[in-house]
Scaffold this active site. Structure first.
Site: not given
Ligand code: NAP
Length: 238
Positions: A13, A53-54, A15, A144, A148
């Site tokens: 992830g 694609d995970l 990107s 969700y 976690k």
């Molecule tokens: N934002 C928050 O408030 C928050 C809070 C707590 C924890 N988190 C955790 O932080 C982590 C990163 O989240 P983020 O907030 O940075 O979200 P984000 O900006 O939406 O990024 C999510 C990433 O996951 C990748 N991804 C999603 N589905 C995928 C798939 N099927 N195959 C491969 N890659 C996949 C996406 O890449 P592609 O789309 O290019 O595949 C993207 O790079 C997650 O585990 C999330 O649960 C986020």
């Protein structure tokens, strides 16, 4: 010499959001970064992107084969990719549960297992991006939050198994509260006014705040085995 000169870091992830911020900080510290995601064409040009694609086992196995040919050794593996949809236990759609389970849990566990063949048993590291929703269930946590909680369990189970086997690979997690990334737009789809209220009520964490914690874990000396770092906005109530 930059702190991560000569090290290879794999980030799922990479990107978007937190993964992109971890990637940028690792690159700045001199690491070679391999990024796994579907939109690998959007990655920083310094990242070796692998399209993956995970949700798809064959796609993960293909990515592992590409890593093997690109780099015999990986120093740090960051399981960051994740999906958040508001999908309640009472009325959520199975399709959403399947997506979150396959990316947030199954792929994270499988990638951890597969990563072991690249990591040195003496100095390797696995870092999982979990969530505060893995520590308490907010009212809209739905399916969700349980994914976690599972990340927390997998992190602890893996550390125990590795120690029992005599491995010194360190396994850590970071558990952020709200972080201002595109993930929130998806999570709050149809509830945009709630997201606007949340953003107005606090200075949310930025992706770089979470990346700082990941870099802290990576740069900790070998004898320091960090389990989990919880972080949230000073304004976030729970
Ligand atoms: N934002 C928050 O408030 C928050 C809070 C707590 C924890 N988190 C955790 O932080 C982590 C990163 O989240 P983020 O907030 O940075 O979200 P984000 O900006 O939406 O990024 C999510 C990433 O996951 C990748 N991804 C999603 N589905 C995928 C798939 N099927 N195959 C491969 N890659 C996949 C996406 O890449 P592609 O789309 O290019 O595949 C993207 O790079 C997650 O585990 C999330 O649960 C986020």
């Amino acid at each position: 010499m930059a702190q991560l000169e000569g090290k290879t870091v794999v980030i799922t992830g990479a990107s978007s959001g937190i993964g992109a911020a971890i990637s940028a900080q690792c690159l700045d510290a001199g690491a070679q970064v391999i990024g796994l995601c579907r939109r690998s064409d959007t990655l920083d040009s310094r990242v070796r992107g692998i399209s993956c694609d995970l949700r798809d086992q064959a796609s993960i196995d293909d990515a592992m084969a590409q890593i093997e040919s690109a780099s015999a050794r990986v120093d740090v593996w960051v399981n960051n990719a994740g999906v958040a949809k508001l999908s309640k236990i009472t009325d959520g759609a199975l399709e959403d549960w399947d997506t979150m389970w396959s990316v947030n849990v199954r792929a994270l566990a499988y990638c951890s297992q597969a990563a072991l063949k690249f990591l040195s048993p003496e100095s390797g590291q696995i870092i999982n991006v979990s969530s505060m929703s893995g520590h308490r269930v907010p009212p809209t946590g739905g399916f969700y939050a349980p994914t976690k909680f599972a990340v927390r369990g997998i992190t602890d189970a893996l550390r125990s198994e590795l120690r029992a086997a005599g491995s010194r690979i360190r396994v850590a997690s970071v558990s952020p509260g709200f972080v201002d990334t595109p993930l929130l737009d998806e999570y709050f789809q149809g509830r945009e006014e709630q997201l606007a209220e949340a953003k107005a009520s606090m200075q949310m964490l930025g992706a770089e705040d979470v990346a700082n914690c990941v870099l802290h874990i990576i740069n900790s000396p070998m004898h320091v085995d960090i389990g989990d770092i919880q972080l949230r906005s000073s304004d976030q109530k729970a």
